[in-house]
Design an enzyme around this catalytic site. Structure first.
Site, PDB file in Angstrom:
ATOM      1  N   LYS A  11      17.573  10.740 -47.821  1.00 34.05           N
ATOM      2  CA  LYS A  11      18.431   9.849 -47.033  1.00 34.05           C
ATOM      3  C   LYS A  11      19.787  10.496 -46.724  1.00 34.05           C
ATOM      4  CE  LYS A  11      16.178   5.698 -48.891  1.00 34.05           C
ATOM      5  NZ  LYS A  11      16.400   4.375 -49.550  1.00 34.05           N
ATOM      6  N   TYR A  51      12.447  -0.404 -41.452  1.00 33.44           N
ATOM      7  CA  TYR A  51      12.753  -1.323 -42.556  1.00 33.44           C
ATOM      8  C   TYR A  51      12.613  -2.789 -42.144  1.00 33.44           C
ATOM      9  CZ  TYR A  51      14.329   2.349 -45.784  1.00 33.44           C
ATOM     10  OH  TYR A  51      14.382   3.423 -46.649  1.00 33.44           O
ATOM     11  N   PHE A  59      21.303  -7.386 -47.193  1.00 31.21           N
ATOM     12  CA  PHE A  59      21.768  -6.003 -47.081  1.00 31.21           C
ATOM     13  C   PHE A  59      21.229  -5.283 -45.844  1.00 31.21           C
ATOM     14  CE2 PHE A  59      18.085  -6.032 -50.022  1.00 31.21           C
ATOM     15  CZ  PHE A  59      17.224  -5.168 -49.362  1.00 31.21           C
ATOM     16  N   ARG A  87       6.557   7.713 -56.457  1.00 28.79           N
ATOM     17  CA  ARG A  87       7.448   6.617 -56.890  1.00 28.79           C
ATOM     18  C   ARG A  87       7.937   6.859 -58.320  1.00 28.79           C
ATOM     19  NH1 ARG A  87       9.183   2.693 -53.037  1.00 28.79           N
ATOM     20  NH2 ARG A  87       9.476   1.352 -54.836  1.00 28.79           N
ATOM     21  N   THR A  93      14.657   1.700 -57.763  1.00 24.68           N
ATOM     22  CA  THR A  93      15.521   1.523 -56.582  1.00 24.68           C
ATOM     23  C   THR A  93      16.996   1.654 -56.955  1.00 24.68           C
ATOM     24  OG1 THR A  93      13.861   0.012 -55.689  1.00 24.68           O
ATOM     25  CG2 THR A  93      16.040  -0.029 -54.655  1.00 24.68           C
ATOM     26  N   ARG A 104      16.361   9.784 -58.325  1.00 23.14           N
ATOM     27  CA  ARG A 104      17.450   8.812 -58.141  1.00 23.14           C
ATOM     28  C   ARG A 104      18.438   8.843 -59.306  1.00 23.14           C
ATOM     29  NH1 ARG A 104      13.692   4.137 -55.346  1.00 23.14           N
ATOM     30  NH2 ARG A 104      14.267   4.568 -53.182  1.00 23.14           N
ATOM     31  N   ASN A 114      20.602   5.386 -52.263  1.00 23.79           N
ATOM     32  CA  ASN A 114      19.777   5.855 -53.392  1.00 23.79           C
ATOM     33  C   ASN A 114      18.975   7.120 -53.097  1.00 23.79           C
ATOM     34  OD1 ASN A 114      17.944   4.650 -51.756  1.00 23.79           O
ATOM     35  ND2 ASN A 114      17.374   3.032 -53.182  1.00 23.79           N
ATOM     36  N   HIS A 117      13.634   8.019 -50.169  1.00 29.44           N
ATOM     37  CA  HIS A 117      12.638   6.963 -49.920  1.00 29.44           C
ATOM     38  C   HIS A 117      11.270   7.454 -50.358  1.00 29.44           C
ATOM     39  CE1 HIS A 117      10.005   4.129 -47.809  1.00 29.44           C
ATOM     40  NE2 HIS A 117       9.358   5.183 -47.334  1.00 29.44           N
ATOM     41  N   GLU A 128       4.137   5.026 -42.048  1.00 29.05           N
ATOM     42  CA  GLU A 128       5.449   5.688 -42.026  1.00 29.05           C
ATOM     43  C   GLU A 128       5.328   7.151 -41.602  1.00 29.05           C
ATOM     44  OE1 GLU A 128       7.185   2.728 -45.525  1.00 29.05           O
ATOM     45  OE2 GLU A 128       6.899   4.854 -45.962  1.00 29.05           O
TER      46      GLU A 128
HETATM   47  P1  ATP Z   1      12.682   2.756 -50.322  1.00 27.70           P
HETATM   48  O1  ATP Z   1      11.809   1.802 -49.524  1.00 27.70           O
HETATM   49  O2  ATP Z   1      13.853   3.278 -49.541  1.00 27.70           O
HETATM   50  O3  ATP Z   1      11.874   3.845 -50.973  1.00 27.70           O
HETATM   51  P2  ATP Z   1      12.574   0.990 -52.564  1.00 27.70           P
HETATM   52  O4  ATP Z   1      11.139   0.807 -52.177  1.00 27.70           O
HETATM   53  O5  ATP Z   1      12.858   1.471 -53.938  1.00 27.70           O
HETATM   54  O6  ATP Z   1      13.307   1.957 -51.546  1.00 27.70           O
HETATM   55  P3  ATP Z   1      13.144  -1.472 -51.225  1.00 27.70           P
HETATM   56  O7  ATP Z   1      13.113  -2.785 -51.913  1.00 27.70           O
HETATM   57  O8  ATP Z   1      12.024  -1.114 -50.303  1.00 27.70           O
HETATM   58  O9  ATP Z   1      13.354  -0.361 -52.337  1.00 27.70           O
HETATM   59  O10 ATP Z   1      14.516  -1.415 -50.426  1.00 27.70           O
HETATM   60  C1  ATP Z   1      14.704  -0.505 -49.350  1.00 27.70           C
HETATM   61  C2  ATP Z   1      16.098   0.043 -49.409  1.00 27.70           C
HETATM   62  O11 ATP Z   1      17.036  -1.003 -49.160  1.00 27.70           O
HETATM   63  C3  ATP Z   1      16.507   0.596 -50.788  1.00 27.70           C
HETATM   64  O12 ATP Z   1      16.054   1.901 -51.027  1.00 27.70           O
HETATM   65  C4  ATP Z   1      18.012   0.525 -50.690  1.00 27.70           C
HETATM   66  O13 ATP Z   1      18.516   1.583 -49.860  1.00 27.70           O
HETATM   67  C5  ATP Z   1      18.201  -0.816 -49.963  1.00 27.70           C
HETATM   68  N1  ATP Z   1      18.307  -1.931 -50.898  1.00 27.70           N
HETATM   69  C6  ATP Z   1      17.310  -2.513 -51.600  1.00 27.70           C
HETATM   70  N2  ATP Z   1      17.761  -3.514 -52.371  1.00 27.70           N
HETATM   71  C7  ATP Z   1      19.093  -3.568 -52.158  1.00 27.70           C
HETATM   72  C8  ATP Z   1      20.136  -4.400 -52.650  1.00 27.70           C
HETATM   73  N3  ATP Z   1      19.902  -5.383 -53.535  1.00 27.70           N
HETATM   74  N4  ATP Z   1      21.390  -4.164 -52.208  1.00 27.70           N
HETATM   75  C9  ATP Z   1      21.643  -3.186 -51.318  1.00 27.70           C
HETATM   76  N5  ATP Z   1      20.703  -2.368 -50.792  1.00 27.70           N
HETATM   77  C10 ATP Z   1      19.447  -2.546 -51.210  1.00 27.70           C
HETATM   78 MG    MG Z   2      10.522   0.311 -50.207  1.00 21.58          MG
END
Ligand code: ATP
Ligand code: MG
Length: 139
Positions: A11, A51, A59, A87, A93, A104, A114, A117, A128
């Protein structure tokens, strides 16, 4: 084929901090083969589509702003059990909850910024990957 592939993005925060090389080294050392890879920047429409599942979340606007503010490294990776193993490699996350040695834990700033992805299912990995790469860009 989709069952042994996943999709990742390094990212904007990871790219800004100069962590591309270190993160790719960790990915390679963990047994993932690079199927496709490029430095690219998502448009607002790209990030909103990518997304879309989070569009009702508080957010979402910040997430789109973050993911479009600079270049990312997009890649398709291959390994047995790729989605789950990747993962595990990236960690939770929220980096505060991520296990020691995960990407991470080592490189992420916060739950919102973070570093990396990872696809959460074989189905999403295929969607994706196809979002970012044509068939001719996959090896
Ligand atoms: P990614 O999809 O990016 O791999 P993830 O699967 O661990 O991450 P998701 O729940 O899919 O987490 O959330 C997508 C992205 O949105 C996160 O990686 C983070 O950048 C952001 N995000 C998720 N939860 C929060 C939150 N509570 N506050 C702020 N940003 C968040
Ligand atoms: Mg995700």
């Amino acid at each position: 084929m989709a069952t042994n592939r996943t999709f990742t993005m390094l990212k904007p925060d990871a790219v800004e901090k100069g962590h591309i090389g270190a993160i790719l080294e960790k990915i390679s050392a963990s047994g993932f083969r690079i199927v496709a890879m490029k430095l690219t920047q998502m448009t607002k429409a790209d990030a909103e589509t990518f997304y879309a599942i989070h569009k009702e979340r508080p957010f979402f606007t910040d997430l789109v702003q973050y993911m479009t503010r600079g270049p990312i490294v997009a890649a398709i990776l291959e390994k047995d059990n790729a989605v789950e193993d990747f993962r595990t490699l990236i960690g939770a996350t929220n980096p505060a909850d991520a296990a020691e040695g995960t990407i991470r834990k080592m490189y992420a700033e916060s739950i919102s910024e973070n570093a990396v992805h990872g696809s959460d299912s074989d189905e999403n990995a295929a969607i994706e990957g196809a979002f970012h790469f044509s068939g001719r860009e996959q090896f």
